[in-house]
Scaffold this active site. Structure first.
Site, PDB file in Angstrom:
ATOM      1  N   LYS A  83      89.038  73.516  26.848  1.00 59.14           N
ATOM      2  CA  LYS A  83      88.602  74.841  27.289  1.00 59.14           C
ATOM      3  C   LYS A  83      88.876  74.963  28.785  1.00 59.14           C
ATOM      4  CE  LYS A  83      84.587  77.431  25.785  1.00 59.14           C
ATOM      5  NZ  LYS A  83      83.129  77.358  25.661  1.00 59.14           N
ATOM      6  N   VAL A  84      89.610  75.981  29.153  1.00 60.93           N
ATOM      7  CA  VAL A  84      89.926  76.178  30.582  1.00 60.93           C
ATOM      8  C   VAL A  84      89.496  77.589  30.982  1.00 60.93           C
ATOM      9  CG1 VAL A  84      91.914  74.592  30.534  1.00 60.93           C
ATOM     10  CG2 VAL A  84      92.300  77.036  30.131  1.00 60.93           C
TER      11      VAL A  84
END
Ligand code: E4P
Length: 216
Positions: A83-84
């Site tokens: 997850k960015v």
């Protein structure tokens, strides 16, 4: 529509997995904090428990450090989704990671323009936060509809993962629009079962059945 559980609580995940309804899990730093557990340990346990994608979020804000953290996280298992955040460095990491075959969930999306950028960066999932959007007086579901339209216009493969879900109607509205995935706290997934007429119907059938004196 795929159902992801938005939690870092192992017992809740195990319970939902047993229903056969669970397609994946999302976590974030706040959920890990709430669990009181060690991040890597809890992600490892979730990834073992659930076959589908398990989102684990990087906490770095610069590209190099994000990639270092992503390396640690993706070594946990093939179902780990990195997850960015939706920032230039986040999308640069998204592109590099997806090109290397890692699933990426681009998080903290609050506009259709941001969702377009994430799709162009090759995101596996885009996470628009409907509840937080509603909280500040915008229409979270209108955002989902806009993203659906844009992604369909260009056949983007990025899956719309409706996040920050606060009640069952968010799930129903997202499904009507054709969102690919929703992630919700287990409590909300359980609320989807609920209808007072179902409870009343069970009670009256059981009462009448008892009156027959029969057994199956
Ligand atoms: C999931 O990926 C998101 O981090 C989460 O749904 C955010 O939910 P919240 O707005 O209730 O914190």
């Amino acid at each position: 529509m795929k159902f992801f559980a938005d939690t870092a609580e192992i017992a809740e995940i195990r319970d939902l997995a047993a229903t056969g309804l669970l397609d994946g899990v999302t976590t974030n730093p706040s959920l890990v904090h709430k669990s009181g557990r060690n991040f890597l340990e809890v992600v490892r346990e979730i990834a073992d428990l659930v076959e589908g994608p398990v989102s684990a979020e990087v906490v770095a804000i610069d590209y190099d450090e994000m990639m270092r953290e992503a390396d640690v996280l993706r070594a946990i298992g093939d179902n780990i989704t990195i997850k960015v955040p939706l920032t230039p460095d986040g999308l640069k990491a998204c592109k590099a990671l997806t090109e290397g075959g890692t699933m990426v969930n681009v998080t903290l999306c609050f506009s259709a323009a941001q969702a377009l950028l994430a799709a162009k960066a090759g995101a596996t999932f885009i996470s628009p936060f409907v509840g937080r959007h509603d909280d500040v007086g915008f229409d979270g579901m209108a955002l989902i509809a806009d993203i659906r339209l844009i992604y369909d216009n260009y056949d983007f493969a990025t899956q719309i993962l409706v996040a920050s879900v606060r009640h069952p109607m968010h799930v129903v509205e997202a499904a009507k629009i054709g969102a690919d995935v929703m992630t919700a706290p287990p409590k909300i997934i359980h609320q989807l079962f609920k209808h007072p007429l179902t409870d009343a119907g069970i009670a009256s059938f059981l009462k009448d059945w008892e009156a027959t004196g029969q057994k199956i």
